[in-house]
Design an enzyme around this catalytic site. Structure first.
Site, short mmCIF file in Angstrom:
data_model
loop_
_atom_site.label_atom_id
_atom_site.label_comp_id
_atom_site.label_asym_id
_atom_site.label_seq_id
_atom_site.Cartn_x
_atom_site.Cartn_y
_atom_site.Cartn_z
N PRO A 128 2.02 89.02 -7.12
CA PRO A 128 2.08 87.59 -7.42
C PRO A 128 1.91 86.68 -6.22
CG PRO A 128 4.25 88.61 -7.60
CD PRO A 128 3.25 89.71 -7.46
N ASN A 129 1.15 85.65 -6.46
CA ASN A 129 0.92 84.53 -5.53
C ASN A 129 0.00 84.88 -4.37
OD1 ASN A 129 2.58 82.59 -6.90
ND2 ASN A 129 4.33 83.81 -6.25
N ARG A 186 -2.01 77.70 1.70
CA ARG A 186 -0.77 77.11 2.23
C ARG A 186 -0.06 78.14 3.10
NH1 ARG A 186 1.83 74.80 -2.97
NH2 ARG A 186 0.30 73.21 -3.49
N TYR A 224 1.43 83.41 6.52
CA TYR A 224 0.51 84.36 5.88
C TYR A 224 -0.91 84.34 6.45
CZ TYR A 224 4.25 84.61 2.44
OH TYR A 224 5.46 84.79 1.83
N ASN A 279 0.36 95.58 -1.96
CA ASN A 279 1.23 94.47 -1.57
C ASN A 279 1.83 93.91 -2.85
OD1 ASN A 279 2.54 92.19 -0.76
ND2 ASN A 279 0.93 91.50 0.63
N ALA A 318 6.56 89.32 -4.08
CA ALA A 318 8.00 89.18 -4.29
C ALA A 318 8.58 90.27 -5.21
CB ALA A 318 8.32 87.80 -4.85
N GLU A 322 3.33 100.68 0.78
CA GLU A 322 3.79 99.29 0.59
C GLU A 322 3.33 98.48 1.79
OE1 GLU A 322 7.95 98.75 -0.47
OE2 GLU A 322 7.91 96.74 0.42
N HIS A 382 2.79 94.60 3.64
CA HIS A 382 3.14 93.18 3.69
C HIS A 382 2.45 92.50 4.87
CE1 HIS A 382 6.21 93.54 0.62
NE2 HIS A 382 6.62 94.63 1.22
N ARG A 422 12.66 87.77 8.00
CA ARG A 422 12.68 86.57 7.16
C ARG A 422 14.03 86.49 6.42
NH1 ARG A 422 7.37 86.11 3.79
NH2 ARG A 422 8.23 84.00 3.55
O1 CA2 Z 1 4.39 89.30 3.48
C1 CA2 Z 1 3.95 89.64 2.38
O2 CA2 Z 1 2.85 90.18 2.23
C2 CA2 Z 1 4.76 89.36 1.10
O3 CA2 Z 1 4.55 90.43 0.21
C3 CA2 Z 1 4.22 88.04 0.55
C4 CA2 Z 1 5.01 87.55 -0.68
C5 CA2 Z 1 6.50 87.52 -0.38
O4 CA2 Z 1 7.22 87.18 -1.55
C6 CA2 Z 1 7.01 88.85 0.14
O5 CA2 Z 1 8.39 88.72 0.45
C7 CA2 Z 1 6.25 89.26 1.39
C8 CA2 Z 1 4.57 86.13 -1.08
C9 CA2 Z 1 3.11 85.93 -1.25
C10 CA2 Z 1 2.89 84.46 -1.48
O6 CA2 Z 1 1.79 84.03 -0.73
C11 CA2 Z 1 1.55 82.70 -0.63
C12 CA2 Z 1 0.42 82.36 0.08
C13 CA2 Z 1 0.11 81.04 0.23
C14 CA2 Z 1 0.92 80.05 -0.30
C15 CA2 Z 1 2.05 80.41 -1.00
C16 CA2 Z 1 2.35 81.74 -1.18
#
Ligand code: CA2
Length: 145
Positions: A10-11, A18, A23, A74, A77, A98, A100, A107
């Protein structure tokens, strides 16, 4: 040729839009394209799937059992919450790394725990988009020739 699923949760479709400080600036398409290049050098054929829906990620892992040798995953969340994804990984027996982008251990505390790490062959976190390349290299080593 190794058949590899690159699975994103997700996301991650929002990458590049953003939070570049956390990221990076690359989009998910950029990351997958780079990984295709590295994958060719490692003798991999890559298919990628992204979904924001937990059940679709479960289905993608089940489906991969029929064609893939391993998964770079990946889970976003869902890493921190999903027993269903854990059961899908252990249920198929596929080797999964896994992966990330960020260092989940530096974090918020709720990101420190992974429901999935214990059933994965390894975890790579904190190297930005390079985490995917490292995960793929480790997965190919694990699979062998
Ligand atoms: O660090 C990672 O790859 C995560 O899997 C990214 C997830 C986060 O919930 C994990 O704890 C770590 C979130 C991805 C959301 O990505 C976004 C990118 C741009 C704007 C908003 C969210």
């Amino acid at each position: 040729m190794h058949q590899i699923l690159v699975l994103n949760g997700p996301n991650l479709n929002l990458l590049g839009q953003r939070e570049p400080d956390i990221y990076g600036a690359l989009t998910l398409a950029d990351i997958v394209n780079q990984l295709q290049v590295v994958g060719e050098q490692l003798g991999c054929q890559i298919r990628d799937v992204q979904s924001n829906i937990e059940g679709e990620l479960v289905n993608a892992i089940h489906d991969a059992q029929g064609w893939a040798d391993g998964v770079v995953f990946n889970p976003g969340a869902y890493s921190h919450t999903s027993i269903a994804l854990r059961d899908a990984i252990s249920g198929t027996g596929l080797p999964v790394v896994e992966t990330h982008i960020s260092n989940i251990h530096s974090r918020e505390e709720f990101r420190h725990q992974s429901m999935l790490a214990g059933v994965c062959i390894g975890v790579v976190a904190g190297f930005g988009a390079t985490s995917y390349e490292m995960a793929l290299a480790g997965l190919v080593r694990h699979i062998g020739t």
